[in-house]
Write a protein that holds these residues in place. Structure first.
Motif, PDB file in Angstrom:
ATOM      1  N   TYR A   1       0.792  -1.079  -0.068  1.00 58.53           N
ATOM      2  CA  TYR A   1       0.119   0.024  -0.042  1.00 58.53           C
ATOM      3  C   TYR A   1       0.959   1.239   0.026  1.00 58.53           C
ATOM      4  O   TYR A   1       0.654   2.078  -0.728  1.00 58.53           O
ATOM      5  CB  TYR A   1      -0.978  -0.066   1.186  1.00 58.53           C
ATOM      6  N   TRP A   2       2.064   1.278   1.034  1.00 49.79           N
ATOM      7  CA  TRP A   2       2.966   2.691   0.779  1.00 49.79           C
ATOM      8  C   TRP A   2       3.727   2.531  -0.191  1.00 49.79           C
ATOM      9  O   TRP A   2       3.981   3.658  -0.641  1.00 49.79           O
ATOM     10  CB  TRP A   2       3.437   2.583   2.375  1.00 49.79           C
ATOM     11  N   SER A   3       3.857   1.456  -0.850  1.00 50.39           N
ATOM     12  CA  SER A   3       4.943   1.399  -2.103  1.00 50.39           C
ATOM     13  C   SER A   3       3.952   2.125  -3.105  1.00 50.39           C
ATOM     14  O   SER A   3       4.690   2.920  -3.921  1.00 50.39           O
ATOM     15  CB  SER A   3       5.075   0.255  -2.548  1.00 50.39           C
ATOM     16  N   ALA A   4       2.879   1.665  -3.248  1.00 50.34           N
ATOM     17  CA  ALA A   4       1.871   2.609  -4.275  1.00 50.34           C
ATOM     18  C   ALA A   4       1.613   4.008  -3.905  1.00 50.34           C
ATOM     19  O   ALA A   4       1.619   4.716  -4.842  1.00 50.34           O
ATOM     20  CB  ALA A   4       0.456   1.755  -4.316  1.00 50.34           C
ATOM     21  N   GLN A   5       1.374   4.281  -2.479  1.00 43.38           N
ATOM     22  CA  GLN A   5       1.333   5.785  -2.445  1.00 43.38           C
ATOM     23  C   GLN A   5       2.668   6.487  -2.529  1.00 43.38           C
ATOM     24  O   GLN A   5       2.481   7.644  -3.017  1.00 43.38           O
ATOM     25  CB  GLN A   5       1.233   6.023  -0.817  1.00 43.38           C
ATOM     26  N   ALA A   6       3.658   5.958  -2.602  1.00 44.00           N
ATOM     27  CA  ALA A   6       5.169   6.693  -2.834  1.00 44.00           C
ATOM     28  C   ALA A   6       5.003   6.946  -4.603  1.00 44.00           C
ATOM     29  O   ALA A   6       5.423   7.997  -4.924  1.00 44.00           O
ATOM     30  CB  ALA A   6       6.259   5.635  -2.624  1.00 44.00           C
ATOM     31  N   ALA A   7       4.504   6.271  -5.308  1.00 44.66           N
ATOM     32  CA  ALA A   7       4.283   6.085  -6.548  1.00 44.66           C
ATOM     33  C   ALA A   7       3.436   7.387  -6.989  1.00 44.66           C
ATOM     34  O   ALA A   7       3.361   8.123  -7.788  1.00 44.66           O
ATOM     35  CB  ALA A   7       4.033   4.998  -7.539  1.00 44.66           C
ATOM     36  N   ILE A   8       2.159   7.398  -5.909  1.00 47.31           N
ATOM     37  CA  ILE A   8       1.112   8.265  -6.419  1.00 47.31           C
ATOM     38  C   ILE A   8       1.635   9.726  -6.100  1.00 47.31           C
ATOM     39  O   ILE A   8       1.503  10.738  -6.738  1.00 47.31           O
ATOM     40  CB  ILE A   8      -0.230   7.994  -5.411  1.00 47.31           C
ATOM     41  N   THR A   9       2.333   9.619  -4.791  1.00 44.21           N
ATOM     42  CA  THR A   9       2.912  11.157  -4.589  1.00 44.21           C
ATOM     43  C   THR A   9       4.141  11.695  -5.525  1.00 44.21           C
ATOM     44  O   THR A   9       3.949  12.877  -5.926  1.00 44.21           O
ATOM     45  CB  THR A   9       3.564  11.114  -3.203  1.00 44.21           C
TER      46      THR A   9
END
Length: 339
Positions: free
Chosen positions: A128-136
């Motif tokens: 989940y936070w790996s994806a949030q890193a890409a979103i940011t």
């Protein structure tokens, strides 16, 4: 250049991996984070924590059924008598249209394409936070020329409802969809040694995102069933997918020649931003030994991508533990920045 990383990404620590019928240590180790973070800092990156954009941008790519599975399967698995420490499938449906079972074992087989994506207690949160890193990172492109998302676990083998090859959420696809929602016209350029089969599958019938992948010829290399040159997209997406498979041990010159073809296609698509699925495992010394790109060669790759003169998000994919891993990231990012 800004880099994005969340400490919760350390929590995924896979133990199981099978190759050629043998059980081996999993190559997708948390130590990759330390090496890659060192490489980003050496390139002058400042590390930022991601903003939590919620499940919406992830669910724009992945089905609700699959996201429910990822969030709940570990706890369900542990309730089974004699369950192993990680969720690993031992049966798979013959087709994606086969019936969807209620059992944890059956659902694991439906949603995990191979044995290289074991799920343990920290997997969902890390993904989940790996994806949030890409979103940011994608959001940074509104004001910045480029950004780097240290997305680990990686994502480009994940389909809309299927994990595989160390990947659970398709970070590069999620970032591209985020840019599309902001009115941009993104292209995804995948330079990992393995074909980005999940990314291809997600966009294969669509024409709003161009997908291009340079990788080792899958005829005898993972992921085997996808990544061949004749795969060009289908229906509305026909002509919007380009695969450039390379012979094993292709060197810098051969890779750069393929990259030139890829960049021409991106220009012809009229992209106004690029998501680079940055695999560093095309390196000559990477444990997977598919291609033979050198550390200086990664700098040339970065410089060539900069020649597009487009906002660019680098999303980390592969690149496994070897002494030069950090240097290869530094070379790529510095090559881009210097161009």
């Amino acid at each position: 250049m800004k880099a994005v990383f969340d400490e919760r990404q350390w929590g995924h620590d896979p133990q199981h991996f099978m190759a050629n019928g043998a059980i081996l240590p999993n190559p997708e180790q948390p130590e990759r984070i330390a090496r890659l973070r060192d490489g980003a800092r050496a390139a002058g990156c400042t590390i930022h924590a991601p903003t939590d954009a919620g499940l919406g941008p992830i669910a724009a790519i992945h089905s609700a059924e699959y996201l429910t599975f990822l969030q709940t399967i570990y706890a369900r698995w542990q309730r089974m008598d004699g369950a192993g420490a990680e969720v690993i499938p031992n049966i798979h449906p013959a087709n994606r249209t086969d019936s969807y079972p209620k059992s944890a074992i059956g659902q694991a087989g439906f949603h995990q394409g191979d044995t290289a994506c074991p799920i343990a207690s920290g997997t969902w949160q890390a993904a989940y936070w790996s994806a949030q890193a890409a979103i940011t990172g994608a959001d940074f492109l509104a004001t910045d020329r480029a950004a780097y998302a240290l997305s680990r676990p990686p994502g480009h083998h994940a389909f809309g409802d299927l994990a595989g090859g160390f990947c659970f959420l398709n970070n590069s696809a999620i970032a591209a969809e985020r840019l599309l929602a902001r009115g941009k016209r993104p292209a995804i350029l995948d330079v990992d040694v393995h074909h980005g089969n999940g990314t291809q599958g997600i966009f294969y019938h669509r024409r709003d995102v161009l997908t291009v992948s340079i990788h080792a010829d899958p005829a005898r290399f993972y992921p085997f069933f996808w990544g061949h040159a004749h795969e060009r997209g289908a229906d509305a997406g026909l002509g919007y997918n380009l695969n450039l498979p390379l012979a094993r041990d292709t060197d810098d010159a051969g890779f750069l020649a393929a990259l030139d073809v890829a960049l021409r296609q991106i220009r012809s698509f009229g992209a106004d931003c690029v998501v680079v699925a940055l695999g560093l495992d095309a390196f000559v010394g990477d444990p997977f030994k598919g291609l033979a790109v050198t550390t200086p060669g990664f700098g040339q790759i970065g410089a060539a991508i900069a020649g597009l003169d487009l906002p660019t998000l680098f999303v980390q994919e592969g690149g496994y533990l070897c002494p030069e891993l950090a240097d290869n990231l530094t070379s790529t990012l510095m090559g881009f920045e210097a161009a």
